[in-house]
Write a protein that holds these residues in place. Structure first.
Motif, short mmCIF file in Angstrom:
data_model
loop_
_atom_site.label_atom_id
_atom_site.label_comp_id
_atom_site.label_asym_id
_atom_site.label_seq_id
_atom_site.Cartn_x
_atom_site.Cartn_y
_atom_site.Cartn_z
N LEU B 182 -15.68 5.32 -91.15
CA LEU B 182 -14.83 5.06 -90.32
C LEU B 182 -14.36 3.68 -90.12
O LEU B 182 -15.23 2.98 -90.58
CB LEU B 182 -15.47 5.29 -88.90
CG LEU B 182 -16.03 6.77 -88.79
CD1 LEU B 182 -17.45 6.87 -87.95
CD2 LEU B 182 -15.03 7.41 -87.82
N LYS B 183 -13.40 3.51 -89.67
CA LYS B 183 -12.83 1.95 -89.92
C LYS B 183 -13.40 0.99 -88.82
O LYS B 183 -13.04 -0.28 -88.93
CB LYS B 183 -11.50 1.86 -89.93
CG LYS B 183 -10.60 2.28 -88.97
CD LYS B 183 -9.05 2.09 -89.30
CE LYS B 183 -8.38 2.18 -87.88
NZ LYS B 183 -8.31 3.36 -87.19
N ASP B 184 -13.79 1.52 -87.68
CA ASP B 184 -14.04 0.66 -86.67
C ASP B 184 -15.47 0.60 -86.10
O ASP B 184 -16.03 -0.31 -85.72
CB ASP B 184 -13.14 0.87 -85.33
CG ASP B 184 -13.16 2.34 -85.07
OD1 ASP B 184 -12.28 2.81 -84.33
OD2 ASP B 184 -13.83 3.05 -85.54
N VAL B 185 -16.18 1.71 -86.40
CA VAL B 185 -17.68 1.80 -86.07
C VAL B 185 -18.41 2.24 -87.22
O VAL B 185 -17.93 2.85 -88.08
CB VAL B 185 -17.77 2.69 -84.75
CG1 VAL B 185 -17.14 1.72 -83.34
CG2 VAL B 185 -17.47 3.78 -84.73
N GLN B 186 -19.74 2.42 -87.10
CA GLN B 186 -20.67 2.77 -87.99
C GLN B 186 -21.67 3.51 -87.51
O GLN B 186 -22.86 2.90 -87.35
CB GLN B 186 -21.17 1.42 -88.88
CG GLN B 186 -21.90 1.81 -90.27
CD GLN B 186 -22.13 0.52 -90.83
OE1 GLN B 186 -21.19 -0.15 -91.51
NE2 GLN B 186 -23.38 0.04 -90.93
N PRO B 187 -21.68 4.73 -87.46
CA PRO B 187 -22.67 5.58 -86.94
C PRO B 187 -23.62 5.88 -88.15
O PRO B 187 -23.58 5.77 -89.29
CB PRO B 187 -22.22 6.99 -86.41
CG PRO B 187 -20.83 7.00 -87.25
CD PRO B 187 -20.48 5.76 -87.66
N TYR B 188 -24.90 6.05 -87.71
CA TYR B 188 -25.82 6.76 -88.62
C TYR B 188 -25.32 8.15 -89.13
O TYR B 188 -24.61 8.58 -88.63
CB TYR B 188 -27.25 7.02 -88.10
CG TYR B 188 -28.13 5.62 -87.79
CD1 TYR B 188 -28.09 5.11 -86.62
CD2 TYR B 188 -28.79 5.14 -88.66
CE1 TYR B 188 -28.91 3.89 -86.39
CE2 TYR B 188 -29.46 4.02 -88.56
CZ TYR B 188 -29.76 3.36 -87.30
OH TYR B 188 -30.33 2.20 -87.28
N LEU B 189 -25.56 8.28 -90.45
CA LEU B 189 -25.16 9.49 -90.95
C LEU B 189 -25.56 10.58 -90.16
O LEU B 189 -26.70 10.82 -89.76
CB LEU B 189 -26.05 9.54 -92.48
CG LEU B 189 -25.16 8.82 -93.59
CD1 LEU B 189 -25.96 9.12 -94.80
CD2 LEU B 189 -23.81 9.28 -93.88
#
Lengths: 475, 218
Positions: B182-189
């Motif tokens: 994702l370009k704006d956030v980074q969730p855990y897999l």
């Protein structure tokens, strides 16, 4: 004891706690503005977004929070509290909830300050964002406007919960252990949101049809009495009275190292099952006709809304002898805005009403009113951490937690005797649907009819002689 | 390492399924999403900013907060929509369960595929009810709103126990822990799966779908 903490870590920790407290206040107040909040994600760190969350800073709120803190930090025995209350157009007010940021003595010496504590504070702020939309005051705040406004008050020191009425509930948002103590964030909220009484709407004569919305200059905040501040917000670029968005005096930590291992931290939280506070709507049946028509003329509030949707224009004056509503500014705190006046609650069973307990009643004296004279809460050193609140709601009392929008057919009498027009409507409101009108059955029968048509035609053709003979017989 | 498992249960009308699932899944992901990592030299990294958004439900008296990321929202909506369609096909009084699983990847040598090791699984059991008239629907609207509020409090309580979280990865390992697409956030897999049961409670059609963020691809 923080003897094991390096000076840099101590400095960082103090900074984190300070900005955490300020951001907590911002989240709570912004959640009570009455509007939906929207902030954007940004892939690049800006250096001013503390805890990696986009939380705007309303300058006035930051100013009030700093004033309350007066250079101190929340610590053991020094809690920071945000009190949310409601004030009606008649001048009655009621505390709805108190958010408490506290610290206890339980230390976690091994925890890494600049990494683990920071990230956990970030998670705690996210939890706060979620929980502020769940407590009953949120729905009330979304509907503020003509008849009431939501106020906030920040104070520092001892937690005061006596204004929340009997049987208030608590919800723990979360805890974060630090080397100097454990930070706890929780909310105590009122569940006894009684119905507004008739008298408050009979006193003020409705003014027809005037819906005015305009922006006025912000009032001078220095003269505010201790009654709380309205939860209103003006976007920073529209401000000319304030200093605009305050620059973060300290840039927040945005760099982390990949080397430290994550720390394990487990704590048992006591989960208080919140009572079903219900919709807690302030919709009074008689007021339904009044709400959109009355401009409260007895009080002058000045609120500013960024969104033109809001149709109230009220002027807030602080202290002015000639002000017709000086009593408001004296903050008399006539607790009893929502008064359940009846001593003998009418049960739903006798009336076949879903929320019959909140049907309008006649006036009772205030002496018997538990809202005006709340019973004393038992003393406790740390009320939020003990299951001290009484579980006030039982089976029959559960109805009291709901606010009923009464069904008032036209021309009905203002009583609740059985077999009045309203009861009649209710009884015959939901008749079962006729089977033949059921779409499913009718379509099925039509389909069957169509399917059997060719066979029927074949039979008729075969027996055509019989039909002809029958017709001849009739002639 | 044992996987932490949490179960939430809700009873809703058919038209409320989508919003109820979105509310709970987004609440969980709000807590399990970080800003984008930017690695610098000397093994340090900085983190981007996560924005938030209030969402009012149309069929439930409830407002929830989600991460301000359209990509993330699209992915969740796609999964919930499939679940909702599967539930409605199964019958009007259906039961189903949607699971949100957070996992870590463990690289394996060729020819073995990467291993997915779950570390937290949230299962939301859904009972769908049919209501006869508008009055009951109105009551249901409020009741479900309250229930969702309780579930949000449950979620927050679990998350704030601060139990196991994957170690913050180095730059080379970040894709094993976080979803960096994702370009704006980074969730855990994470991955979302669901299964439908009929009214008798038996798994008539155990439909397992692996939706977005699936790692198994040889």
């Amino acid at each position: 004891m923080d003897s094991g903490l390096s000076p840099q870590d101590k400095k960082d920790l103090d900074k984190f706690i300070k900005f955490f407290a300020l951001k907590t206040v911002q989240v709570i107040v912004q959640a009570r503005l009455g509007e939906k909040i929207c902030t954007r994600s940004s892939s690049s760190p800006t250096g001013s977004d503390w805890f990696n969350l986009a939380i705007k800073d309303i300058p006035e709120v930051t100013h009030e929070a700093k004033k309350a803190l007066a250079g101190q930090l929340p610590g053991i025995g020094r809690s920071m509290c945000v009190e949310i209350s409601l004030k009606t157009s008649e001048g009655d007010s009621m505390e709805l909830e108190t958010w408490c940021l506290e610290m206890n003595e339980k230390c976690d010496k091994d925890i890494k300050v600049s990494y683990t504590v920071y990230n956990r504070l970030s998670v705690l702020l996210k939890s706060l964002l979620a929980i502020t939309r769940v407590t009953p005051a949120y729905k009330l705040s979304r509907k503020q406007g003509h008849d009431y406004v939501i106020l906030y008050r920040i104070y520092f020191g001892e937690v005061q919960l006596s204004g929340l009425g009997e049987g208030f509930q608590t919800v723990r948002v979360g805890v974060v252990g630090t080397p100097v103590g454990t930070i706890t964030l929780s909310c105590a909220y009122r569940i006894n949101l009684a119905f507004m009484s008739n008298r408050q709407f009979e006193r003020s004569a409705p003014i027809m049809g005037i819906i005015v919305d305009h922006f006025v200059d912000p009032p001078c905040s220095s003269q505010r009495a201790n009654m709380g501040h309205p939860c209103n917000y003006r976007a920073p670029d529209e401000e000319d009275g304030y200093a605009g968005v305050q620059d973060s005096q300290e840039v927040c930590t945005t760099s982390f190292s990949t080397s430290p291992p994550s720390q394990l931290y487990a704590s048992r939280l006591s989960y208080h099952h919140p009572a079903q506070a219900g919709a807690a709507e302030l919709c009074h049946p008689a007021a339904n006709q009044v709400i959109h028509q009355s401009v409260a003329k007895q009080f002058t509030f000045r609120s500013i809304y960024t969104d033109i949707r809001y149709t109230v224009s009220v002027t807030w004056r602080s202290v002015s002898p000639s002000d017709p509503v000086e009593s408001l500014n004296a903050f008399t705190r006539k607790i009893g805005a929502f008064v359940n006046k009846s001593n003998t609650p009418i049960t739903a069973a006798s009336l076949d009403l879903p929320f019959a307990a909140f049907a309008p009643r006649g006036l009772d004296s205030e002496e018997n009113d538990p809202m005006v004279q709340p019973p004393d809460s038992p003393p406790c050193p740390s009320p939020l951490q003990a299951s001290l609140h009484s579980q006030g709601s039982d089976g029959s009392g559960q109805q009291d937690d709901f606010v009923m929008v009464d069904f008032r057919p036209a021309f009905s009498k203002d009583d609740l005797l059985p077999m009045d027009l309203g009861t009649f409507y209710r009884e015959f409101q939901n008749p079962p649907q006729l089977a033949s009108l059921s779409l499913h059955i009718s379509s099925q029968s039509m389909a069957d009819d169509l399917d059997s048509l060719p066979e029927k035609l074949a039979v008729y053709e075969k027996n055509i002689d019989e039909f002809d003979a029958f017709v001849d017989m009739l002639q | 390492m044992n996987c932490r498992s949490e179960v939430l249960e809700v009873t809703v009308e058919a038209r409320q399924v989508e919003e109820a699932m979105l509310a709970l899944l987004h609440t969980i992901l709000l807590h399990r999403s970080s800003g984008k990592f930017h690695y610098k030299k000397e093994g340090t990294y900085s983190i981007g900013t996560v924005g938030t958004l209030d969402i009012d439900c149309d069929f439930i008296d409830f407002t929830f907060v989600r991460v301000s990321s359209e990509e993330l929202d699209r992915g969740i909506r796609r999964a919930v929509s499939e679940f909702k369609d599967a539930l409605s096909i199964s019958g009007s009084d259906g039961m189903g369960q949607i699971s949100l699983e957070f996992y870590q990847k463990k690289k394996s040598r060729w020819p073995f595929s990467d291993e997915c090791i779950p570390w937290e699984v949230w299962s939301i059991k859904v009972n769908v009810v049919n209501l006869a008239n508008e009055q009951e629907r109105q009551i249901c609207r409020e009741k479900v709103g309250e229930k969702l509020g309780e579930k949000v409090i449950n979620v927050v309580e679990v998350i704030n126990r601060h139990e196991y979280l994957p170690k913050m990865p180095t730059q080379s390992e970040v894709d094993n822990v976080f979803d960096t697409s994702l370009k704006d956030v980074q969730p855990y897999l994470y991955k979302i799966t669901y299964q439908i049961t009929d009214t008798l409670g038996t798994s008539v059609s155990t439909t397992m779908r692996r939706l977005i963020k699936d790692t198994l691809a040889l």
